[in-house]
Write a protein that holds these residues in place. Structure first.
Motif, PDB file in Angstrom:
ATOM      1  N   GLN A   8       7.088  -1.259 -10.707  1.00  0.00           N
ATOM      2  CA  GLN A   8       6.946  -1.861  -9.512  1.00  0.00           C
ATOM      3  C   GLN A   8       5.595  -1.080  -9.076  1.00  0.00           C
ATOM      4  O   GLN A   8       4.919  -1.600  -8.311  1.00  0.00           O
ATOM      5  CB  GLN A   8       8.016  -1.711  -8.585  1.00  0.00           C
ATOM      6  CG  GLN A   8       8.223  -2.801  -7.663  1.00  0.00           C
ATOM      7  CD  GLN A   8       9.434  -2.709  -6.910  1.00  0.00           C
ATOM      8  OE1 GLN A   8       9.825  -1.560  -6.222  1.00  0.00           O
ATOM      9  NE2 GLN A   8      10.068  -3.778  -7.127  1.00  0.00           N
ATOM     10  N   SER A   9       5.687   0.297  -8.881  1.00  0.00           N
ATOM     11  CA  SER A   9       4.605   0.685  -8.371  1.00  0.00           C
ATOM     12  C   SER A   9       3.234   0.570  -8.866  1.00  0.00           C
ATOM     13  O   SER A   9       2.195   0.578  -8.253  1.00  0.00           O
ATOM     14  CB  SER A   9       4.796   2.272  -7.980  1.00  0.00           C
ATOM     15  OG  SER A   9       5.322   2.970  -9.062  1.00  0.00           O
ATOM     16  N   ALA A  10       3.143   0.600 -10.324  1.00  0.00           N
ATOM     17  CA  ALA A  10       2.095   0.185 -11.018  1.00  0.00           C
ATOM     18  C   ALA A  10       1.506  -1.140 -10.466  1.00  0.00           C
ATOM     19  O   ALA A  10       0.401  -1.366 -10.399  1.00  0.00           O
ATOM     20  CB  ALA A  10       2.311   0.237 -12.465  1.00  0.00           C
ATOM     21  N   ILE A  40      13.510  -4.244  -2.845  1.00  0.00           N
ATOM     22  CA  ILE A  40      13.763  -5.738  -2.908  1.00  0.00           C
ATOM     23  C   ILE A  40      12.545  -6.455  -2.146  1.00  0.00           C
ATOM     24  O   ILE A  40      12.091  -7.576  -2.776  1.00  0.00           O
ATOM     25  CB  ILE A  40      14.943  -6.032  -2.586  1.00  0.00           C
ATOM     26  CG1 ILE A  40      16.192  -5.615  -3.532  1.00  0.00           C
ATOM     27  CG2 ILE A  40      15.356  -7.553  -2.702  1.00  0.00           C
ATOM     28  CD1 ILE A  40      17.570  -5.508  -2.781  1.00  0.00           C
ATOM     29  N   PHE A  41      12.231  -5.987  -1.224  1.00  0.00           N
ATOM     30  CA  PHE A  41      11.320  -6.747  -0.176  1.00  0.00           C
ATOM     31  C   PHE A  41       9.859  -6.514  -1.090  1.00  0.00           C
ATOM     32  O   PHE A  41       9.094  -7.671  -1.074  1.00  0.00           O
ATOM     33  CB  PHE A  41      10.929  -5.748   0.987  1.00  0.00           C
ATOM     34  CG  PHE A  41      11.872  -6.367   2.183  1.00  0.00           C
ATOM     35  CD1 PHE A  41      12.963  -5.702   2.418  1.00  0.00           C
ATOM     36  CD2 PHE A  41      11.519  -7.569   2.770  1.00  0.00           C
ATOM     37  CE1 PHE A  41      13.691  -6.164   3.512  1.00  0.00           C
ATOM     38  CE2 PHE A  41      12.348  -7.912   3.961  1.00  0.00           C
ATOM     39  CZ  PHE A  41      13.457  -7.345   4.205  1.00  0.00           C
ATOM     40  N   VAL A  42       9.603  -5.264  -1.599  1.00  0.00           N
ATOM     41  CA  VAL A  42       8.369  -5.177  -2.398  1.00  0.00           C
ATOM     42  C   VAL A  42       8.461  -6.172  -3.599  1.00  0.00           C
ATOM     43  O   VAL A  42       7.419  -6.619  -4.016  1.00  0.00           O
ATOM     44  CB  VAL A  42       8.369  -3.817  -2.810  1.00  0.00           C
ATOM     45  CG1 VAL A  42       7.221  -3.571  -3.725  1.00  0.00           C
ATOM     46  CG2 VAL A  42       7.885  -2.879  -1.538  1.00  0.00           C
ATOM     47  N   GLU A  43       9.347  -6.190  -4.204  1.00  0.00           N
ATOM     48  CA  GLU A  43       9.576  -7.321  -5.221  1.00  0.00           C
ATOM     49  C   GLU A  43       9.048  -8.528  -4.940  1.00  0.00           C
ATOM     50  O   GLU A  43       8.119  -9.180  -5.600  1.00  0.00           O
ATOM     51  CB  GLU A  43      10.920  -7.226  -5.678  1.00  0.00           C
ATOM     52  CG  GLU A  43      11.275  -8.021  -7.240  1.00  0.00           C
ATOM     53  CD  GLU A  43      12.827  -8.000  -7.478  1.00  0.00           C
ATOM     54  OE1 GLU A  43      13.381  -7.150  -6.727  1.00  0.00           O
ATOM     55  OE2 GLU A  43      13.195  -9.137  -8.137  1.00  0.00           O
ATOM     56  N   ARG A  59      -1.802  -2.309  -8.675  1.00  0.00           N
ATOM     57  CA  ARG A  59      -2.887  -3.161  -9.205  1.00  0.00           C
ATOM     58  C   ARG A  59      -3.471  -4.300  -8.277  1.00  0.00           C
ATOM     59  O   ARG A  59      -4.607  -4.948  -7.780  1.00  0.00           O
ATOM     60  CB  ARG A  59      -2.270  -3.879 -10.564  1.00  0.00           C
ATOM     61  CG  ARG A  59      -3.332  -4.776 -11.386  1.00  0.00           C
ATOM     62  CD  ARG A  59      -2.454  -5.466 -12.648  1.00  0.00           C
ATOM     63  NE  ARG A  59      -1.535  -6.279 -12.104  1.00  0.00           N
ATOM     64  CZ  ARG A  59      -1.750  -7.410 -12.090  1.00  0.00           C
ATOM     65  NH1 ARG A  59      -2.962  -8.071 -12.778  1.00  0.00           N
ATOM     66  NH2 ARG A  59      -0.927  -8.459 -11.832  1.00  0.00           N
ATOM     67  N   LEU A  60      -2.207  -4.923  -7.748  1.00  0.00           N
ATOM     68  CA  LEU A  60      -2.415  -6.071  -6.715  1.00  0.00           C
ATOM     69  C   LEU A  60      -3.165  -5.358  -5.423  1.00  0.00           C
ATOM     70  O   LEU A  60      -4.090  -6.107  -4.919  1.00  0.00           O
ATOM     71  CB  LEU A  60      -1.128  -6.405  -6.109  1.00  0.00           C
ATOM     72  CG  LEU A  60      -0.175  -7.220  -7.322  1.00  0.00           C
ATOM     73  CD1 LEU A  60       1.227  -7.495  -6.961  1.00  0.00           C
ATOM     74  CD2 LEU A  60      -0.745  -8.605  -7.398  1.00  0.00           C
ATOM     75  N   PHE A  98       0.722  -1.080   0.047  1.00  0.00           N
ATOM     76  CA  PHE A  98      -0.102   0.115  -0.001  1.00  0.00           C
ATOM     77  C   PHE A  98       0.756   1.284   0.129  1.00  0.00           C
ATOM     78  O   PHE A  98       0.608   2.186  -0.680  1.00  0.00           O
ATOM     79  CB  PHE A  98      -0.937   0.088   1.229  1.00  0.00           C
ATOM     80  CG  PHE A  98      -2.104  -0.638   0.959  1.00  0.00           C
ATOM     81  CD1 PHE A  98      -2.597  -1.787   1.718  1.00  0.00           C
ATOM     82  CD2 PHE A  98      -3.180  -0.059   0.271  1.00  0.00           C
ATOM     83  CE1 PHE A  98      -3.685  -2.586   1.267  1.00  0.00           C
ATOM     84  CE2 PHE A  98      -4.387  -0.579  -0.003  1.00  0.00           C
ATOM     85  CZ  PHE A  98      -4.593  -1.901   0.560  1.00  0.00           C
ATOM     86  N   LEU A  99       2.072   1.203   0.822  1.00  0.00           N
ATOM     87  CA  LEU A  99       2.799   2.338   0.752  1.00  0.00           C
ATOM     88  C   LEU A  99       3.468   2.588  -0.433  1.00  0.00           C
ATOM     89  O   LEU A  99       3.518   3.764  -0.883  1.00  0.00           O
ATOM     90  CB  LEU A  99       3.958   2.149   1.772  1.00  0.00           C
ATOM     91  CG  LEU A  99       4.701   3.219   2.344  1.00  0.00           C
ATOM     92  CD1 LEU A  99       3.867   4.217   2.771  1.00  0.00           C
ATOM     93  CD2 LEU A  99       5.651   2.583   3.409  1.00  0.00           C
ATOM     94  N   PHE A 100       3.761   1.673  -1.047  1.00  0.00           N
ATOM     95  CA  PHE A 100       4.799   1.702  -2.354  1.00  0.00           C
ATOM     96  C   PHE A 100       3.803   2.017  -3.526  1.00  0.00           C
ATOM     97  O   PHE A 100       4.152   2.691  -4.432  1.00  0.00           O
ATOM     98  CB  PHE A 100       5.540   0.532  -2.700  1.00  0.00           C
ATOM     99  CG  PHE A 100       6.933   0.587  -2.338  1.00  0.00           C
ATOM    100  CD1 PHE A 100       7.158   0.487  -0.804  1.00  0.00           C
ATOM    101  CD2 PHE A 100       8.030   0.846  -3.045  1.00  0.00           C
ATOM    102  CE1 PHE A 100       8.461   0.550  -0.430  1.00  0.00           C
ATOM    103  CE2 PHE A 100       9.275   0.637  -2.645  1.00  0.00           C
ATOM    104  CZ  PHE A 100       9.635   0.851  -1.116  1.00  0.00           C
ATOM    105  N   SER A 101       2.476   1.826  -3.402  1.00  0.00           N
ATOM    106  CA  SER A 101       1.600   2.057  -4.296  1.00  0.00           C
ATOM    107  C   SER A 101       1.455   3.712  -4.613  1.00  0.00           C
ATOM    108  O   SER A 101       0.730   4.079  -5.365  1.00  0.00           O
ATOM    109  CB  SER A 101       0.203   1.388  -4.347  1.00  0.00           C
ATOM    110  OG  SER A 101      -0.313   1.670  -2.992  1.00  0.00           O
ATOM    111  N   THR A 102       1.822   4.418  -3.332  1.00  0.00           N
ATOM    112  CA  THR A 102       1.499   5.713  -3.512  1.00  0.00           C
ATOM    113  C   THR A 102       3.015   6.463  -3.867  1.00  0.00           C
ATOM    114  O   THR A 102       2.764   7.753  -3.623  1.00  0.00           O
ATOM    115  CB  THR A 102       1.260   6.441  -2.008  1.00  0.00           C
ATOM    116  OG1 THR A 102       2.296   5.899  -1.050  1.00  0.00           O
ATOM    117  CG2 THR A 102       0.096   5.800  -1.431  1.00  0.00           C
TER     118      THR A 102
END
Lengths: 454, 560
Positions: free
Chosen positions: B155-157, B222-225, B161-162, B140-144
């Motif tokens: 990655q943010s896109a 990398i965590f987000v990946e 979506r997810l 949620f954080l990285f989508s912003t």
């Protein structure tokens, strides 16, 4: 008068005349005839006689640069292969032996592509088409996501992937299947459990305190404020304590005061003002007596050595006697010795328990993974002024990303590290080699230029 | 047998330093970090540092040697090494200006495949759900985030979506249980497959760049990946279990000119919310079942949100409990109905004053929705009107039946919820007879009532089983029937007597029970028992003190 007399030759006969040199006369006469025919030099003009020569005196000296010279040399055949060439003027009797093949007639690929004649040309064209299609597909992105949608947690047997391993009759045991798959290259690797062991009791999400709400109740907010104030007080107290035991131990003086004191101290031995008092303290006799006289190496005599040994032995005997006495005395003291032993044992037990407790407590704490220690982040709280009753004006305190990062450090996932700054890339000095430089001037060239000039 | 040297066995052989691990794996530090984060291998602290570090006393980063040996078998190690080769080859092509080969090579970029690692780290689906907390918050954080230097645009896109898909699942499965608005963000707790999953959704503020000293962006990326791939699989499984296709087709279609869409943050956000407002396509057209636990919004209720209100969490909450939401269509996209629609029952406003009002609607502040969710009923809206001072927003993550002090606001408002809970519990668990420790009058009556019922049923059951054992059914049966008839006759509703509680007697009984318990404790547990009792007494004392303080304050307020 010449000493050597030239013998006069008579010119009576024809043979005599044949011996003498009449070239000059003949020349003269020729010239005369020519003058009569053509005309003398004096009559002619300059233009008819002379012509300005426009051709250069010598052929222009080609001054080659190093590069060019090297290139020319490279085209010559190699010196090392000179021995293999045939320099003799005698021709080979067998004419057909040394057939030197001229340059190979290479295949021109563009022609093959444009006008394919052989079947392999057609095949090559078809393959190339297919390759370009697959390349285009790979270049297009976005298909990866749809393809990868699958259920990872569906039950799968590794034996299905390798044909021939699954047997209805059950003759291929699981061990054998594992062995075969390992040797094929699709090994099934067990995961050991210790990789999943928890090393911390810290939770992923601390339940948020009520005081952190955007519209907190009075008690919750006060409680949180009190907690934060406590922490701050503790920090201040510790700072004060440290200050008290370090900096306040040293007296502080101004530089002038410090210099004055230094001078006083250094001057303390020299009694210039109080002469009378000083004199009394000096030694009455004029003998020079120093406080640390030099040491003399007196050798010990035999007697003194003997005496020393005796003393030592005596002491030893006395110590033995004392020990024996102590043993007998201890027999009376058994009860108190027993108590002593029990007390020591209890102490050891306490120490053991304490150590165990400390170990257990430390087992699930934040570990020290790197050089730096983990520092708890400050609790974020809205000061009473900042509390907004509505969602529009909520004042954010700490960023969520920092919070999550610190949480990872707390759970022993990431070691605490300090950010390395921008690494200064070493500036590599680039320079062209002298052999690869632009045509400049070399000594060789200068020498040749000089030669040309002269 | 070779002579054993120092540091060959024991702790020194169990731990390996980071540098030694790098050399063993033949990877660069960045690659190693990436591998470790993706595989879930973390550094450890040994019990005795000098032994583990073979005599040196500085503090190095250590890993279990077993973990590093396990990493050697991993196929993505080859992909990571391929990166270096790839870089070399493409660099050479670019330098000698061979663009044809360069293009070909770029198409063959070595991609990391992490699917098998997800299966390895979470062998069952429930394990993955237990780890969803971290995953969701980070995504949620990285989508912003906008695209930063170390975070690729895709990655943010992908995160967007997810997370959107996950929210759709949550809405359709109606699994949100608790909400809390804090200064950090919105806390949500949902019940997925029996596990409680908590996550934080950040407030919508413009992105503030962080300094490198505070956060390491590359590591978080990398965590987000890894988490994106994990959430993809989790979504797939959740969707299939709920009967939808994955990837889902959301009816809302993006507008024609995509460039405008990506121009500013607001339009991102509004697209997202518009997508949230539409329904999912289901695989099978079954009518959805009503879940009886939650006694909330009726389905026909429509609510309309105004402009300054944070829309995303509200949309999630309202839709997940069966309501319908819309907003002003001129400001944001995706409105399902207009502001002037007659069937709107509530309008959510955050401004202190509103000019034109409709009579058929209730104008309320957004905290009403959140408090409703926490208490699982529709609370009366009179305290939440525009301009009124709102009651405090309490944290639902705190145990409502805890033994520490409960302020009167919480207990006053929470009473209904606890009552509801008890009622629902007693309806459902007929055969479960676990009496609760804290008894109120109502509780006791209910207890008495269903104890009687239980006896009846048990009696019947017992009789029935006897029937089966006994072969002579016919003889016994009429007798039983007679018995039952008699019971039926005697089973009439009588006027009940008010059960008077003798407080003193109760207290004495309690004390006696406690004393008996204390006596029954074994000698070796005595210390622990004493400690527990003391702790309990301390808590009671604190509670009493706080109550007294509150009484005094209230008294003073009354006087003033």
């Amino acid at each position: 008068m010449s000493s050597i007399k030239k013998k006069r030759v008579s010119k009576k006969t024809k043979s005599a005349w044949r011996k003498t040199d009449i070239k000059d006369v003949e020349e003269f006469l020729e010239d005369q005839r020519q003058e009569e025919r053509v005309g003398s030099f004096a009559e002619k003009k300059d233009d008819e006689l002379f012509m300005v020569d426009a051709t250069p005196l010598k052929s222009k000296q080609i001054i080659l640069t190093e590069k060019q010279r090297r290139k020319l040399n490279a085209k010559k055949p190699l010196r090392s292969l000179e021995a293999l060439t045939n320099n003799s003027k005698v021709q080979d009797p067998i004419v057909k032996r040394n057939r030197v093949r001229q340059k190979k007639s290479g295949r021109i690929i563009e022609e093959e592509v444009r006008n394919p004649t052989k079947p392999r040309h057609f095949q090559a064209n078809k393959d190339r088409e297919r390759y370009y299609e697959s390349l285009e597909k790979k270049l297009k992105k976005g298909e990866h996501l749809a393809k990868s949608a699958k259920d990872v947690w569906a039950e799968e047997d590794f034996r299905d992937k390798i044909p021939g391993l699954k047997d209805e009759k059950g003759w291929i045991s699981k061990d054998l299947a594992l062995y075969v798959s390992k040797n094929i290259g699709k090994a099934v690797i067990k995961v050991h459990d210790s990789i999943r062991h928890r090393t911390t009791k810290a939770k992923k999400f601390e339940a948020p305190h009520g005081g952190m709400s955007y519209n907190p109740s009075l008690e919750d907010h006060q409680a949180l404020l009190a907690a934060v104030a406590d922490k701050e007080e503790k920090i201040i107290k510790e700072e004060n304590h440290l200050k008290r035991v370090t900096t306040q131990m040293f007296s502080k003086v101004t530089p002038e005061e410090r210099d004055k004191r230094l001078m006083e101290e250094m001057r303390s031995g020299l009694g210039e003002e109080d002469d009378g008092n000083e004199k009394d303290d000096a030694t009455p006799d004029g003998v020079y007596k120093s406080i640390n006289p030099p040491v003399e190496n007196k050798k010990k005599s035999k007697q003194s050595r003997r005496k020393e040994l005796q003393q030592k032995e005596l002491q030893k005997k006395q110590a033995e006697k004392k020990a024996l006495k102590k043993q007998t005395a201890d027999l009376n003291r058994i009860k108190s010795i027993k108590n002593e032993v029990i007390a020591e044992e209890e102490q050891l037990n306490d120490l053991k328990k304490h150590r165990k407790k400390v170990e257990l407590k430390k087992k699930f704490e934040t570990k020290r993974l790197g050089r730096l220690k983990y520092a708890e982040p400050d609790t974020d709280i809205n000061m009473p002024e900042d509390i907004a009753g509505n969602l529009r004006n909520v004042k954010p305190e700490s960023s969520l990303l920092v919070d999550r990062f610190k949480n990872f450090q707390k759970r022993n996932i990431l070691p605490v590290s300090v950010a390395t700054g921008k690494q200064k890339s070493k500036k590599v000095k680039r320079f062209p080699r002298s052999s690869h430089k632009d045509p400049g001037v070399s000594f060789q060239m200068l020498r040749e230029q000089r030669k040309v000039k002269s | 047998m070779r002579r054993l040297k120092k540091y060959q066995t024991g702790e020194a052989a169990q731990y390996i330093t980071r540098r030694a691990a790098l050399r063993k794996l033949q990877l660069s530090l960045n690659d190693f970090r990436r591998l470790c984060i993706i595989k879930g291998v973390y550094p450890r602290e040994p019990k005795h540092r000098r032994r583990a570090q073979k005599g040196s006393s500085d503090i190095k980063i250590l890993y279990h040697a077993k973990d590093i040996r396990f990493l050697l078998h991993e196929p993505i190690v080859w992909t990571l090494r391929d990166y270096k080769i790839f870089a070399k080859k493409t660099g050479r092509d670019r330098a000698i200006k061979d663009f044809r080969n360069l293009k070909r090579r770029l198409a063959l970029f070595p991609e990391l495949r992490i699917d098998h690692i997800v299966k390895e780290r979470y062998p069952t689906f429930i394990d993955a759900i237990k780890d969803l907390d971290d995953c969701l918050t980070l995504l949620f954080l990285f989508s912003t985030f906008p695209s930063l230097r170390l975070i690729p645009r895709e990655q943010s896109a992908l995160c967007r979506r997810l997370t959107l898909e996950f929210l759709h699942y949550i809405i359709s499965s109606k699994s949100i249980r608790k909400v809390f608005i804090s200064i950090k963000g919105f806390y949500f707790q949902a019940d997925i497959k029996g596990q409680m999953v908590t996550w934080i959704m950040p407030h919508h503020y413009p992105f503030k760049p962080h300094s490198k000293a505070e956060v390491d962006f590359k590591v978080m990326s990398i965590f987000v990946e890894f988490y994106t791939i994990m959430l993809g699989f989790v979504n797939y499984r959740l969707y299939h279990s709920a009967g939808y296709t994955y990837p889902p087709e959301i009816h809302y279609e993006k507008q024609a000119d995509l460039e405008d869409n990506y121009k500013d943050e607001l339009s991102y956000v509004s697209d997202r919310i518009a997508a949230l407002n539409s329904d999912l396509d289901s695989k099978t057209n079954e009518p959805e079942e009503e879940i009886e636990d939650i006694d909330l919004d009726l389905i026909e209720q429509g609510q309309n949100s105004n402009r300054e209100v944070p829309r995303e969490p509200l949309v999630i909450l309202i839709r997940s409990f069966g309501g319908k939401v819309s907003w002003d269509s001129t400001v944001f996209t995706g409105a399902t109905y207009a502001e002037t629609d007659e069937s709107i029952t509530h309008q959510i406003v955050d401004r202190p004053i509103l000019s034109d009002k409709y009579i058929s609607r209730d104008y309320i502040q957004p905290q009403w929705v959140f408090d409703c969710v926490n208490q699982r009923t529709l609370i009366p809206t009179n305290k939440y009107f525009i301009g009124a001072t709102l009651p405090p927003h309490l944290s639902p993550f705190v145990d409502s039946k805890r033994e520490s002090y409960i302020p009167p606001e919480e207990s006053g408002t929470g009473n209904e919820s606890s009552y509801n809970k008890d009622g629902s519990k007693s309806d459902e668990n007929i055969l479960d007879a676990q009496p609760e420790e804290i008894r109120t009058l109502d509780d006791q009556q209910l207890q008495v009532a269903y104890m009687e019922e239980k006896l009846e049923i048990e009696g019947d059951g017992y009789v029935q089983s006897e029937d089966e054992i006994n072969p002579e059914n016919d003889e016994v049966a009429p007798k039983e029937l007679q018995k039952r008839d008699q019971e039926k006759l005697s089973m009439s509703v009588k006027v009940g007597k008010v059960h008077k509680e003798n407080k003193r007697l109760n207290r004495k009984n309690e004390l006696d029970e406690h004393r008996l318990q204390a006596r029954m404790v074994k000698p070796r547990h005595r210390n622990l028992f004493r400690k527990l009792i003391r702790e309990k007494q301390d808590k009671e004392k604190e509670k009493w003190l706080l109550k007294k303080k509150r009484r005094i304050i209230d008294g003073q307020n009354k006087d003033n």
